[in-house]
Enzyme design. Structure first.
Site, PDB file in Angstrom:
ATOM      1  CG  LEU A  14      -1.961  -1.171   1.244  1.00 31.64           C
ATOM      2  CD1 LEU A  14      -2.905  -1.014   2.420  1.00 31.64           C
ATOM      3  CD2 LEU A  14      -2.732  -1.334  -0.053  1.00 31.64           C
ATOM      4  CB  THR A  56       2.307   3.401  -5.086  1.00 29.65           C
ATOM      5  OG1 THR A  56       2.529   2.048  -5.486  1.00 29.65           O
ATOM      6  CG2 THR A  56       3.646   4.068  -4.804  1.00 29.65           C
ATOM      7  CG  PHE A  94       0.775  -6.022 -11.685  1.00 32.03           C
ATOM      8  CD1 PHE A  94       0.673  -5.604 -12.994  1.00 32.03           C
ATOM      9  CD2 PHE A  94       0.136  -7.205 -11.321  1.00 32.03           C
ATOM     10  CE1 PHE A  94      -0.039  -6.330 -13.922  1.00 32.03           C
ATOM     11  CE2 PHE A  94      -0.582  -7.942 -12.238  1.00 32.03           C
ATOM     12  CZ  PHE A  94      -0.672  -7.503 -13.551  1.00 32.03           C
ATOM     13  CB  ALA A 121       7.608  -2.189 -10.062  1.00 32.30           C
ATOM     14  CG  ASN A 150       9.988  -1.972  -4.624  1.00 30.30           C
ATOM     15  OD1 ASN A 150       9.543  -2.503  -3.618  1.00 30.30           O
ATOM     16  ND2 ASN A 150       9.273  -1.829  -5.726  1.00 30.30           N
ATOM     17  CE1 TYR A 154       9.075   1.545 -13.945  1.00 28.09           C
ATOM     18  CE2 TYR A 154       9.015   2.883 -15.937  1.00 28.09           C
ATOM     19  CZ  TYR A 154       8.487   1.881 -15.150  1.00 28.09           C
ATOM     20  OH  TYR A 154       7.369   1.203 -15.572  1.00 28.09           O
ATOM     21  CG  ASN A 161       1.625   6.505 -23.186  1.00 27.39           C
ATOM     22  OD1 ASN A 161       2.515   6.078 -23.916  1.00 27.39           O
ATOM     23  ND2 ASN A 161       1.752   7.627 -22.505  1.00 27.39           N
TER      24      ASN A 161
END
Length: 325
Positions: free
Chosen positions: A36, A38, A72, A74, A91, A140, A169
């Protein structure tokens, strides 16, 4: 696809929550693992078992009863990764190393990884294909590429069946699951914030690019189309294989097309302020989804920009109503 049991790391975030919801709708059992940091607790779909924790702790929650993992968890802000690269190595890379070790130890041999177009860096051709050079321009993107290499090694050495899905996107919403980053950096939700009156205008970074209207062109994909690709990928890979697929519409929309579409969908004015170009922004960034079509049997079913914006707008208005604004 037979019914199974899956661990979704980062399943309280934007894309992870939509994928978890699709898994549940398909009749699978789902455990969401998310710290949690993000993500949001209310983003965990009803019917999923929720465990609050870091991906580094996956060994505590994974066992041989699981059929696979969808990963997911990250950090994903390019600018932040430049200012704080160690956060991304610890991370994104360290967390995935721990996850792969837990999968190896428990015999869970199927993985779908949330990768990114940022692994390519500056495009050398358009549309981008999976065989184009990878030269990420941020920590990233570099962290995601490092994970892709790690997964390839795991598949070759230990028989993992894996797919890395490289997004371009992602936009739109799926019912009550939508985009709510803080801070927000993606164009469509930023333009919707202008339509909602939460910001005075939208910045257009450069209007002199070699594109039809002078603004950058990007490939937008509906988050529900993205989720469907993940479910298809679970069945598409074989032991020892690491499949890499781009996910995109295969065509692009300019910044001004997005702004114009938001005006049409919402009925609200959206003032523009033209600013200088941002360094490193390519004029056009569009994906070839041919591999995803051929290997996954996937094609976007919601390719129209107006539909993507309309779903995102509905989600944004619902959030505003919940907040009593």
């Amino acid at each position: 696809m037979s019914r199974g049991k899956y661990l979704v790391t980062g399943g309280a975030g934007y894309v992870g929550s939509v994928v978890a919801a699709h898994l549940l709708e398909a009749g699978h059992r789902v455990t969401v693992l998310d710290d949690l940091s993000t993500g949001f607790r209310e983003g965990v779909p009803d019917g999923a078992h929720f465990v609050e924790g870091r991906v580094q702790d996956a060994a505590r929650h994974l066992d041989a009863s699981y059929d696979g993992v969808l990963h997911f968890a990250a950090f994903s802000q390019v600018g932040e990764s430049v200012a704080d690269p160690e956060k991304y190595w610890v991370n994104n890379v360290g967390g995935t190393m721990a996850l792969l070790a837990a999968m190896r130890d428990t015999g869970v041999r199927r993985l779908v990884f949330s990768s990114t177009a940022a692994t390519y860096g500056e495009p050398v051709s358009v549309p981008l294909t999976e065989t184009d050079p990878t030269a990420p321009t941020s920590p990233y993107g570099a962290s995601k590429l490092a994970v892709d290499h790690m997964i390839s090694g795991e598949a070759a050495a230990h028989g993992l069946a894996a797919a890395s899905l490289r997004y371009f996107n992602v936009a739109g919403a799926y019912g009550k699951y939508g985009e709510r980053h803080d801070p927000e950096s993606h164009l469509i939700p930023l333009v919707l914030q202008v339509a909602l009156g939460r910001r005075p205008s939208i910045a257009v970074y450069g209007d002199d690019y070699p594109t039809p209207d002078g603004t950058c062109v990007r490939d937008y994909i509906h988050v529900a189309d993205l989720a469907e690709a993940h479910l298809l990928a679970l069945d598409a890979v074989t032991p020892g294989e690491h499949l890499i697929c781009n996910l995109g519409n295969g065509n692009g929309f300019s910044v001004r097309e997005v702004v114009r579409t938001v005006r049409e969908v919402t009925g609200h004015p959206v003032p523009e302020v033209v600013s200088a170009r941002r360094g490193g922004d390519p004029a056009v960034l569009v994906a070839s989804a041919a591999t995803a079509r051929d290997r996954l049997g996937w094609k976007p079913s919601r390719p129209e920009l107006a539909g993507i914006v309309a779903d995102a707008w509905e989600f944004a208005r619902a959030r505003r109503a919940e907040a009593g604004e």
